[in-house]
Design a protein around this motif. Structure first.
Motif, mmCIF file in Angstrom:
data_model
loop_
_atom_site.group_PDB
_atom_site.id
_atom_site.type_symbol
_atom_site.label_atom_id
_atom_site.label_comp_id
_atom_site.label_asym_id
_atom_site.label_seq_id
_atom_site.Cartn_x
_atom_site.Cartn_y
_atom_site.Cartn_z
ATOM 1 N N VAL A 160 0.884 -1.163 0.000
ATOM 2 C CA VAL A 160 0.000 0.000 0.000
ATOM 3 C C VAL A 160 0.923 1.215 0.000
ATOM 4 C CG1 VAL A 160 -1.964 -1.080 1.149
ATOM 5 C CG2 VAL A 160 -0.151 -0.107 2.523
ATOM 6 N N ALA A 161 0.736 2.102 -0.925
ATOM 7 C CA ALA A 161 1.726 3.164 -1.135
ATOM 8 C C ALA A 161 2.027 3.935 0.145
ATOM 9 C CB ALA A 161 1.238 4.115 -2.222
ATOM 10 N N ASP A 162 0.987 4.386 0.807
ATOM 11 C CA ASP A 162 1.214 5.156 2.024
ATOM 12 C C ASP A 162 0.100 4.887 3.029
ATOM 13 O OD1 ASP A 162 -0.978 6.450 1.023
ATOM 14 O OD2 ASP A 162 0.201 8.082 0.145
ATOM 15 N N ASP A 163 0.188 5.542 4.149
ATOM 16 C CA ASP A 163 -0.749 5.268 5.231
ATOM 17 C C ASP A 163 -2.203 5.473 4.813
ATOM 18 O OD1 ASP A 163 -0.702 4.488 8.083
ATOM 19 O OD2 ASP A 163 -1.851 6.345 8.299
ATOM 20 N N SER A 164 -2.440 6.512 3.998
ATOM 21 C CA SER A 164 -3.827 6.820 3.642
ATOM 22 C C SER A 164 -4.439 5.762 2.728
ATOM 23 C CB SER A 164 -3.900 8.203 2.985
ATOM 24 O OG SER A 164 -3.123 8.196 1.802
ATOM 25 N N SER A 165 -3.601 4.921 2.148
ATOM 26 C CA SER A 165 -4.142 3.864 1.281
ATOM 27 C C SER A 165 -4.543 2.619 2.068
ATOM 28 C CB SER A 165 -3.090 3.456 0.240
ATOM 29 O OG SER A 165 -2.489 4.582 -0.331
ATOM 30 N N ASP B 291 -0.513 -2.181 10.413
ATOM 31 C CA ASP B 291 0.767 -1.470 10.548
ATOM 32 C C ASP B 291 1.889 -2.488 10.591
ATOM 33 O OD1 ASP B 291 -0.423 1.041 10.601
ATOM 34 O OD2 ASP B 291 -0.686 1.001 12.774
ATOM 35 N N PHE B 292 2.964 -2.158 9.935
ATOM 36 C CA PHE B 292 4.089 -3.069 9.796
ATOM 37 C C PHE B 292 4.692 -3.412 11.170
ATOM 38 C CE2 PHE B 292 8.250 -4.384 8.091
ATOM 39 C CZ PHE B 292 7.808 -5.168 7.037
ATOM 40 N N PRO B 293 4.982 -4.668 11.422
ATOM 41 C CA PRO B 293 5.539 -5.033 12.740
ATOM 42 C C PRO B 293 6.930 -4.434 12.962
ATOM 43 C CG PRO B 293 5.584 -6.908 11.248
ATOM 44 C CD PRO B 293 4.797 -5.838 10.557
ATOM 45 N N GLN B 294 7.253 -4.245 14.224
ATOM 46 C CA GLN B 294 8.504 -3.566 14.588
ATOM 47 C C GLN B 294 9.720 -4.479 14.553
ATOM 48 O OE1 GLN B 294 8.872 -0.455 15.151
ATOM 49 N NE2 GLN B 294 6.929 0.405 15.839
ATOM 50 N N SER B 295 9.492 -5.762 14.506
ATOM 51 C CA SER B 295 10.628 -6.686 14.504
ATOM 52 C C SER B 295 10.172 -8.022 13.933
ATOM 53 C CB SER B 295 11.137 -6.914 15.935
ATOM 54 O OG SER B 295 10.146 -7.585 16.690
ATOM 55 N N VAL B 296 11.147 -8.827 13.583
ATOM 56 C CA VAL B 296 10.836 -10.180 13.111
ATOM 57 C C VAL B 296 10.082 -10.946 14.198
ATOM 58 C CG1 VAL B 296 11.875 -12.413 12.561
ATOM 59 C CG2 VAL B 296 12.703 -10.353 11.440
ATOM 60 N N ASN C 91 5.722 2.670 1.471
ATOM 61 C CA ASN C 91 7.064 3.084 1.053
ATOM 62 C C ASN C 91 7.976 3.280 2.256
ATOM 63 O OD1 ASN C 91 6.374 3.104 -1.672
ATOM 64 N ND2 ASN C 91 5.503 5.176 -1.500
ATOM 65 N N ASP C 92 7.396 3.837 3.321
ATOM 66 C CA ASP C 92 8.191 4.071 4.528
ATOM 67 C C ASP C 92 8.678 2.781 5.181
ATOM 68 O OD1 ASP C 92 7.826 6.749 4.166
ATOM 69 O OD2 ASP C 92 6.154 6.913 5.595
ATOM 70 N N ASP C 93 7.914 1.711 4.964
ATOM 71 C CA ASP C 93 8.291 0.432 5.582
ATOM 72 C C ASP C 93 9.371 -0.304 4.803
ATOM 73 O OD1 ASP C 93 6.351 0.732 7.605
ATOM 74 O OD2 ASP C 93 4.804 -0.051 6.268
ATOM 75 N N ALA C 94 9.578 0.116 3.551
ATOM 76 C CA ALA C 94 10.482 -0.623 2.659
ATOM 77 C C ALA C 94 11.852 -0.934 3.272
ATOM 78 C CB ALA C 94 10.644 0.132 1.338
#
Length: 569
Positions: A358-363, A454-459, A484-487
């Motif tokens: 998802v491109a950004d948070d708003s998506s 939301d992307f997890p903070q660690s494995v 993109n920020d999570d990449a």
DNA sequence: AAAAAAC
């Protein structure tokens, strides 16, 4: 908030017939486990699904077969396609010549278990075997049967004898593979019978302590423990503010057998002098890597130091145990045995994982709404990074007409949290939005899908979150959104997917090494500031000092500790 | 930087 709950509970009409099958399954699984589909399966199949975690990877495309009849065939296959899975200890039980040893190794291979340590006690295959080898109290034996535990899982068959032989243990076994029973059962067998006045040499005060990182998990462990305890008057305390105050009375305190709780609650009671751990013989950390990270470590150290019996048995359990946490664990364990089931940091292959760009948070919200407009199997668990994002996402979904949405995070009151858990257990929540509080240990057998909104903070966080589905041999689905920020943090998670056989887009595989992920993790390790460190050192020295002073002088040492703390701050 | 865990 109240308006929101009204909305989420009954405000929206919904065609339940559409999901009739799922609802049926869901309701079934939330009733007594005796009648669950999984319990049925255990009775009918020779090899319970619980045991066969690796059926998908090992026997792809092949039907499950009765294990014992199939040993010979399996042996040849295994020998060909993979190296030995057994890492024998330095004592070496590897008498390759004897048939017994070969069979032993076969069974070990089937379970994909690695053990390390001196004189590892042999594992067992059936609870009947356990009953003959050790004195399994009859009420526990019948409770196992009653609740559908007909065959031990891998971790149970290894961990239980180790703990019964009074050894310290670090156990790593994937999510949903029965770790709780692995420590509850041997602990209760070792305690033998409830404490009562003048009986045996049980001493006074709790003899076992089990620690978990969240209230919800402590509660769940308590429930499991009560199941095993049925039929005898065990005193098992779920340590809360309320019970803590009743334990201020020494007479009540002395009659407790097992304490289950969160660290800070215990530490608070210790400091108030309402808790005495000098009679503790069994000390267990669930979700050990979480318990040993910097935010909990001071508290854990204090509790460990207060369990002053020299022969206290310590055990740590988790699905993940990063090297640094393992080192900390091994420093407190005495001649420990390490057991690893499956491949470390690899989720169960029964969980189908995928990544969604998802491109950004708003998506994210439109993506999630689109996803939920398709037929899906409830219940679904959605993870967000903060409490406020959990609440607001829940509200958004309710406003958008999504049925049976719930929210659960630690910012809610105790009652709200308990209610939300209750609705989940009863199958009334179809979608629960939550934070990390739900990521570890919670066992909702029906969870069909986990969405990392939301992307997890660690494995580790990733593995525990997705481990809420696909439990006890069931299948599950895990979707992870990334922006993109999570990449920069994507690569390590993508590697987890790859290792457990889930597809990853090619361009993700080609991403460069995750330098920022490391930096982020370094930042986390550095967090405890120097003031905290100094305090913790002071506290521990005071505790050590206190340990050297026997009985009646304890009070005085405690005063000293107080003084030391005051002078430091 | 956030979450969790006491009061």
């Amino acid at each position: 908030m109240e308006a929101f709950h009204l909305l989420s509970r009954g405000g929206i009409k919904f065609d339940k017939r559409k999901y009739r099958e799922d609802v049926k399954l869901f309701n079934k699984s939330s009733t007594s486990s005796k009648n669950t589909p999984s319990a049925q399966k255990i009775k009918n199949d020779h090899l319970p699904a619980e045991l066969d975690f690796f059926k998908y990877t090992q026997d792809a495309g092949q039907k499950r077969k009765p294990q014992l009849d199939d040993l010979g065939g399996r042996k040849k296959r295994r020998k060909r396609d993979s190296g030995p899975q057994v890492e024998d200890d330095e004592e070496g039980n590897s008498d390759a010549g004897s048939i017994v040893a070969v069979e032993e190794q076969l069974v070990t291979q089937r379970h994909q278990v690695k053990t390390k340590g001196s004189n590892v006690p042999s594992h067992f295959e059936t609870f009947e075997e356990l009953r003959t080898r050790y004195s399994l109290p009859s009420h526990i034996s019948s409770n196992l049967e009653k609740y559908g535990y007909s065959r031990p899982t891998s971790i149970q068959s290894y961990a239980i004898p180790i703990l019964l032989e009074s050894r310290d243990l670090a156990a790593i076994s994937p999510t949903g593979t029965g770790k709780t029973l692995s420590y509850l059962l041997p602990t209760m067998i070792a305690l033998d019978s409830p404490n009562s006045k003048g009986k045996k040499d049980y001493g006074s005060g709790a003899r076992a302590v089990i620690l978990a990182p969240t209230r919800e998990l402590a509660h769940q462990i308590h429930n499991e423990c009560l199941k095993l305890a049925e039929g005898r008057k065990w005193r098992i305390t779920l340590f809360s503010k309320a019970t803590a105050s009743t334990l201020a009375d020494k007479n009540v305190r002395d009659k407790v057998d097992i304490i289950i709780g969160t660290p800070l609650r215990l530490v608070t009671s210790l400091q108030q002098g309402h808790l005495d751990l000098s009679n503790v013989r069994h000390l267990i950390l669930d979700e050990a890597d979480r318990m040993l990270d910097s935010e909990f470590l001071d508290q854990i150290e204090e509790i460990f130091a207060t369990c002053s019996r020299p022969d206290v048995q310590k055990a740590v359990f988790s699905a993940t145990l990063p090297a640094n946490a393992e080192k900390v664990a091994f420093d407190v364990l005495r001649d420990p045995i390490r057991v690893v089931v499956g491949l470390k940091d690899t989720p169960l292959p029964s969980i189908v994982q995928s990544l969604t760009y998802v491109a950004d948070d708003s998506s994210k919200l439109p993506t999630l709404l689109a996803h939920l407009s398709q037929p899906y199997k409830p219940p679904v668990l959605v993870f967000t990074s903060t409490q406020s994002r959990a609440s607001s996402l829940a509200e958004e979904l309710v406003i958008s007409g999504v049925p049976n949405v719930d929210c659960l995070h630690a910012g809610m009151t105790k009652k709200e949290r308990e209610d939300a858990i209750g609705r989940m257990r009863r199958g009334e929540s179809w979608i629960t939005i939550s934070t990390e509080v739900m990521a570890r240990g919670m066992d909702f057998k029906g969870v069909m899908e986990v969405i990392n909104y939301d992307f997890p903070q660690s494995v580790q966080s990733y593995i525990h979150r997705i481990g809420r589905t696909g439990r006890a041999g069931r299948e599950g689905k895990a979707v992870t959104y990334f922006t993109n920020d999570d990449a920069p943090f994507l690569k390590p998670i993508a590697n987890v997917l790859l290792q457990s056989g889930s597809p990853v887009p090619e361009w993700v595989v080609k991403l460069p090494k995750p330098s920022k992920m490391k930096r982020r993790q370094m930042g986390r390790v550095k967090r405890p500031d120097t003031v905290n460190k100094a305090r913790s050192i002071g506290r521990n020295q005071a505790l050590k000092k206190r340990d050297m002073i026997a009985g009646s002088k304890r009070r005085k040492a405690k005063e000293e500790r107080k003084v030391m703390l005051e002078t430091e701050s």
